[in-house]
Design an enzyme around this catalytic site. Structure first.
Site, PDB file in Angstrom:
ATOM      1  CB  THR A   1     -75.389 -27.321   0.593  1.00  0.00           C
ATOM      2  OG1 THR A   1     -74.215 -26.547   0.823  1.00  0.00           O
ATOM      3  CG2 THR A   1     -75.346 -28.507   1.534  1.00  0.00           C
ATOM      4  CG  ASP A   2     -70.986 -25.247  -1.827  1.00  0.00           C
ATOM      5  OD1 ASP A   2     -71.539 -25.222  -0.707  1.00  0.00           O
ATOM      6  OD2 ASP A   2     -70.385 -24.264  -2.309  1.00  0.00           O
ATOM      7  CD  GLU A   3     -71.966 -25.294   3.975  1.00  0.00           C
ATOM      8  OE1 GLU A   3     -71.718 -25.759   5.089  1.00  0.00           O
ATOM      9  OE2 GLU A   3     -72.512 -24.189   3.801  1.00  0.00           O
TER      10      GLU A   3
ATOM     11  CE1 TYR B   1     -77.368 -27.303   6.186  1.00  0.00           C
ATOM     12  CE2 TYR B   1     -75.196 -26.596   5.417  1.00  0.00           C
ATOM     13  CZ  TYR B   1     -76.558 -26.725   5.209  1.00  0.00           C
ATOM     14  OH  TYR B   1     -77.121 -26.292   4.032  1.00  0.00           O
TER      15      TYR B   1
ATOM     16  CE  LYS C   1     -78.964 -29.643   2.567  1.00  0.00           C
ATOM     17  NZ  LYS C   1     -80.442 -29.408   2.419  1.00  0.00           N
TER      18      LYS C   1
HETATM   19  P1  NAD Z   1     -83.519 -21.153   6.188  1.00  0.00           P
HETATM   20  O1  NAD Z   1     -82.829 -21.595   7.423  1.00  0.00           O
HETATM   21  O2  NAD Z   1     -83.564 -19.706   5.834  1.00  0.00           O
HETATM   22  O3  NAD Z   1     -85.038 -21.653   6.196  1.00  0.00           O
HETATM   23  C1  NAD Z   1     -85.396 -22.951   6.564  1.00  0.00           C
HETATM   24  C2  NAD Z   1     -86.915 -23.023   6.617  1.00  0.00           C
HETATM   25  O4  NAD Z   1     -87.278 -24.381   6.913  1.00  0.00           O
HETATM   26  C3  NAD Z   1     -87.525 -22.136   7.712  1.00  0.00           C
HETATM   27  O5  NAD Z   1     -88.634 -21.433   7.202  1.00  0.00           O
HETATM   28  C4  NAD Z   1     -87.968 -23.142   8.773  1.00  0.00           C
HETATM   29  O6  NAD Z   1     -89.106 -22.712   9.498  1.00  0.00           O
HETATM   30  C5  NAD Z   1     -88.273 -24.376   7.920  1.00  0.00           C
HETATM   31  N1  NAD Z   1     -88.149 -25.630   8.694  1.00  0.00           N
HETATM   32  C6  NAD Z   1     -87.117 -26.008   9.484  1.00  0.00           C
HETATM   33  N2  NAD Z   1     -87.389 -27.206  10.041  1.00  0.00           N
HETATM   34  C7  NAD Z   1     -88.621 -27.578   9.591  1.00  0.00           C
HETATM   35  C8  NAD Z   1     -89.423 -28.716   9.811  1.00  0.00           C
HETATM   36  N3  NAD Z   1     -89.045 -29.715  10.615  1.00  0.00           N
HETATM   37  N4  NAD Z   1     -90.625 -28.771   9.180  1.00  0.00           N
HETATM   38  C9  NAD Z   1     -91.032 -27.777   8.366  1.00  0.00           C
HETATM   39  N5  NAD Z   1     -90.309 -26.669   8.137  1.00  0.00           N
HETATM   40  C10 NAD Z   1     -89.107 -26.579   8.740  1.00  0.00           C
HETATM   41  O7  NAD Z   1     -82.861 -22.010   4.999  1.00  0.00           O
HETATM   42  P2  NAD Z   1     -82.325 -21.570   3.561  1.00  0.00           P
HETATM   43  O8  NAD Z   1     -81.022 -20.879   3.715  1.00  0.00           O
HETATM   44  O9  NAD Z   1     -83.422 -20.933   2.807  1.00  0.00           O
HETATM   45  O10 NAD Z   1     -82.010 -23.002   2.926  1.00  0.00           O
HETATM   46  C11 NAD Z   1     -83.020 -23.728   2.236  1.00  0.00           C
HETATM   47  C12 NAD Z   1     -82.410 -25.014   1.686  1.00  0.00           C
HETATM   48  O11 NAD Z   1     -81.332 -24.685   0.806  1.00  0.00           O
HETATM   49  C13 NAD Z   1     -81.790 -25.909   2.772  1.00  0.00           C
HETATM   50  O12 NAD Z   1     -82.043 -27.250   2.445  1.00  0.00           O
HETATM   51  C14 NAD Z   1     -80.301 -25.620   2.690  1.00  0.00           C
HETATM   52  O13 NAD Z   1     -79.548 -26.723   3.111  1.00  0.00           O
HETATM   53  C15 NAD Z   1     -80.143 -25.356   1.201  1.00  0.00           C
HETATM   54  N6  NAD Z   1     -79.021 -24.492   0.819  1.00  0.00           N
HETATM   55  C16 NAD Z   1     -78.863 -23.257   1.390  1.00  0.00           C
HETATM   56  C17 NAD Z   1     -77.819 -22.423   0.973  1.00  0.00           C
HETATM   57  C18 NAD Z   1     -77.641 -21.040   1.548  1.00  0.00           C
HETATM   58  O14 NAD Z   1     -76.653 -20.368   1.210  1.00  0.00           O
HETATM   59  N7  NAD Z   1     -78.548 -20.531   2.372  1.00  0.00           N
HETATM   60  C19 NAD Z   1     -76.926 -22.879  -0.012  1.00  0.00           C
HETATM   61  C20 NAD Z   1     -77.117 -24.142  -0.576  1.00  0.00           C
HETATM   62  C21 NAD Z   1     -78.178 -24.929  -0.161  1.00  0.00           C
HETATM   63  P1  TYD Z   2     -72.235 -18.692   6.807  1.00  0.00           P
HETATM   64  O1  TYD Z   2     -72.970 -17.520   6.274  1.00  0.00           O
HETATM   65  O2  TYD Z   2     -72.566 -19.224   8.158  1.00  0.00           O
HETATM   66  O3  TYD Z   2     -72.352 -19.833   5.700  1.00  0.00           O
HETATM   67  P2  TYD Z   2     -71.537 -21.250   5.575  1.00  0.00           P
HETATM   68  O4  TYD Z   2     -70.848 -21.549   6.838  1.00  0.00           O
HETATM   69  O5  TYD Z   2     -72.660 -22.188   5.291  1.00  0.00           O
HETATM   70  O6  TYD Z   2     -70.587 -21.059   4.419  1.00  0.00           O
HETATM   71  O7  TYD Z   2     -70.691 -18.336   6.803  1.00  0.00           O
HETATM   72  C1  TYD Z   2     -70.036 -17.924   5.611  1.00  0.00           C
HETATM   73  C2  TYD Z   2     -68.566 -17.791   5.936  1.00  0.00           C
HETATM   74  O8  TYD Z   2     -68.409 -16.677   6.839  1.00  0.00           O
HETATM   75  C3  TYD Z   2     -67.989 -18.981   6.660  1.00  0.00           C
HETATM   76  O9  TYD Z   2     -66.641 -19.159   6.231  1.00  0.00           O
HETATM   77  C4  TYD Z   2     -68.013 -18.585   8.123  1.00  0.00           C
HETATM   78  C5  TYD Z   2     -67.808 -17.093   8.067  1.00  0.00           C
HETATM   79  N1  TYD Z   2     -68.465 -16.310   9.135  1.00  0.00           N
HETATM   80  C6  TYD Z   2     -67.730 -15.378   9.872  1.00  0.00           C
HETATM   81  O10 TYD Z   2     -66.510 -15.206   9.678  1.00  0.00           O
HETATM   82  N2  TYD Z   2     -68.384 -14.665  10.835  1.00  0.00           N
HETATM   83  C7  TYD Z   2     -69.718 -14.830  11.101  1.00  0.00           C
HETATM   84  O11 TYD Z   2     -70.249 -14.158  12.022  1.00  0.00           O
HETATM   85  C8  TYD Z   2     -70.456 -15.795  10.322  1.00  0.00           C
HETATM   86  C9  TYD Z   2     -71.911 -16.018  10.588  1.00  0.00           C
HETATM   87  C10 TYD Z   2     -69.788 -16.497   9.350  1.00  0.00           C
END
Ligand code: NAD
Ligand code: TYD
Length: 331
Positions: free
Chosen positions: A119-121, A145, A149
Site C-alpha cells: 500500500t502507499d500508506e 496498520y 505493511k
Molecule cells: P479486506 O480486509 O477486504 O480482506 C482481507 C481478507 O483477508 C479477508 O477475506 C480476510 O478473511 C482475510 N484474512 C485476514 N486475516 C487472515 C489470515 N490470518 N489468514 C487468512 N486469511 C486472512 O482487504 P482488502 O482491502 O481487499 O486488501 C487486500 C490487500 O490489499 C491487503 O494486503 C491490503 O493491505 C492491500 N491494499 C488495500 C488497499 C485498499 O484500498 N483496500 C489499498 C492498497 C493495498
Molecule cells: P479508509 O477508507 O479507512 O482508508 P485509509 O484510512 O486506508 O485511507 O479512510 C479513507 C479516508 O476517509 C481517511 O482519510 C479516513 C477518512 N474516513 C472518514 O473521514 N470517515 C470514516 O468513517 C472513515 C471510515 C474514513
C-alpha cells in the site's frame, strides 16, 4: 495459482477478473474468513477454483495449499487503520508473521513467483504541495496498520536479496468498487446514506487520497505477474486526488441526497493528511494505465451497492454494527 485473502475486497475482485481474463488458470484461495471475509461473489468449486478455509499463519494449511502452484499472490491481511489503532496485535500477527509463513513455504516448495500486495500508506503522509511518492521514497509509516505493511515490504525484499527468491510488490492507493467491506470510507458512506444514517467525517474532512477503481488495480497486478521483474516495487495509482469531503458529497449527489447526513467527528489519531503516488514506473515498464475515470467508477460503485443489499445488509446486521457503534460513540 495460490491466492490468499480471496474472500476479501481486492482479491475477490481479482479472482473474478482472472476468471474472465485468464479462464483456464487454476486458482486456490486460502482465506480464514475473518470478519472482513465473505464467500458471496466467489466462483463455485470446480477443477479451476478451490477454496480452502484456513489461516495463513498455519504452516500446514499453507504447505498443503501451495504445493504445485506456479505463483502466489498475497492479499490476505488485517486492513483497517481504525482497527489497528484500537488494537495492533492481529495486524502484527497476520500481516508480519503470516507473510513469514508464506515466504518460507514458498521457498520450501520452490514457487517460481511471489507477488505481494502492499500500500502507499507505507510512505507516510504528504503535505499539500509535496511531490507524489516514487518507489524510491523512504518508508515512514504512521499507523500500526501502515507499520505492519512496511514491515512486510522489508521482509519480502529480504527474501529477494538473501535467498534470491522472485518476489515482486505493488504499492497501491485507495481502492473502491464492489464487495468492499462497509467500514471503509466509500462503502460506509453509501450504505449509511442508503439507510439515512449519518456519515462520520474525521476532522475537517479535507484529507486527500488518490483513488483507484479496484478493476484497475487488478489489471495492474496481472501485468506485474506477467511482465514485472523480480525484486521490483511498482506504485499503482491514478493521480486522481480527492478530498474526503468531496468524495462523500459526490456519493450523496449520486444518491440524490443533500449534505445534512454529514457529521464531523473528532479526527483519527495520527491521521495521514495526503497520499499521492507517482506511478510512471508501472506505466512505462508494465504498459499499464487505469481505464476508469473516478466519476464513472464511483457511479458504478454506488449502483452496485444499491443493487447488492443482500450482500451488505447481513454484514451490517451482524457483529460489525456493534464495532461501528462502539467506535462512533468513542469519538
Ligand atoms: P479486506 O480486509 O477486504 O480482506 C482481507 C481478507 O483477508 C479477508 O477475506 C480476510 O478473511 C482475510 N484474512 C485476514 N486475516 C487472515 C489470515 N490470518 N489468514 C487468512 N486469511 C486472512 O482487504 P482488502 O482491502 O481487499 O486488501 C487486500 C490487500 O490489499 C491487503 O494486503 C491490503 O493491505 C492491500 N491494499 C488495500 C488497499 C485498499 O484500498 N483496500 C489499498 C492498497 C493495498
Ligand atoms: P479508509 O477508507 O479507512 O482508508 P485509509 O484510512 O486506508 O485511507 O479512510 C479513507 C479516508 O476517509 C481517511 O482519510 C479516513 C477518512 N474516513 C472518514 O473521514 N470517515 C470514516 O468513517 C472513515 C471510515 C474514513
Amino acid at each position: 495459482m495460490l491466492i490468499t485473502g480471496g474472500c476479501g475486497f481486492i482479491a475477490k475482485n481479482f479472482i473474478r477478473f482472472l476468471r474472465s481474463e485468464r479462464p483456464g488458470w487454476r486458482l486456490v484461495n486460502v482465506d480464514a474468513l475473518t470478519y472482513a471475509g465473505t464467500v458471496a461473489g466467489l466462483p463455485d468449486e470446480s477443477p479451476t477454483f478451490h477454496m480452502v478455509r484456513g489461516d495463513i499463519r498455519d504452516k500446514s494449511v499453507v504447505l498443503d495449499a501451495i504445493s504445485g502452484c506456479d505463483a502466489l499472490i498475497h492479499f490476505a491481511a488485517e486492513t483497517h487503520v481504525d482497527r489497528s489503532i484500537a488494537s495492533s496485535a492481529e495486524f502484527v500477527s497476520t500481516n508480519v508473521m503470516g507473510l513469514q509463513v508464506l515466504l518460507d513455504a514458498a521457498m520450501h516448495v520452490g514457487v517460481p513467483v511471489f507477488t505481494h500486495i502492499s500500500t502507499d500508506e507505507v510512505y507516510g503522509s504528504l503535505a499539500e504541495h509535496d511531490e507524489p511518492w516514487a518507489e524510491s521514497a523512504p518508508l515512514a509509516p504512521r499507523s500500526p496498520y501502515a507499520a505492519s505493511k512496511a514491515a512486510q515490504d522489508h521482509l519480502l525484499l529480504s527474501y529477494f536479496h538473501t535467498h534470491g527468491m522472485d518476489v515482486r510488490l505493488t504499492r497501491c492507493t485507495n481502492n473502491y468498487g464492489p464487495f468492499q467491506f462497509p467500514e471503509k470510507l466509500v462503502p460506509l458512506t453509501i450504505t449509511n446514506a442508503l439507510r439515512s444514517k449519518s456519515i462520520p467525517l474525521y476532522g475537517d474532512g479535507l484529507q486527500r487520497r488518490d483513488w483507484i477503481h479496484v478493476e484497475d488495480h487488478c489489471s495492474a497486478i496481472l501485468r506485474v505477474l506477467e511482465v514485472g521483474r523480480a525484486g521490483e516495487i511498482y506504485n499503482i495509482g491514478t493521480g486522481v486526488e480527492r478530498r474526503n469531503r468531496d468524495v462523500v458529497k459526490s456519493i450523496l449527489g449520486l444518491l440524490g441526497l443533500d449534505e445534512h447526513l454529514i457529521t464531523y467527528i473528532p479526527d483519527r489519531p495520527g491521521h495521514d493528511r495526503r497520499y499521492a503516488l507517482d506511478s510512471s514506473k508501472a506505466r512505462h515498464e508494465l504498459g499499464w494505465s487505469p481505464s476508469r475515470s473516478f466519476e464513472s467508477g464511483l457511479e458504478d460503485t454506488v449502483k452496485w451497492y444499491r443493487q447488492s443489499e443482500n450482500w451488505w445488509a447481513p454484514i451490517l446486521a451482524g457483529k460489525y454494527q456493534e464495532y461501528y457503534d462502539a467506535q462512533y460513540r468513542h469519538r
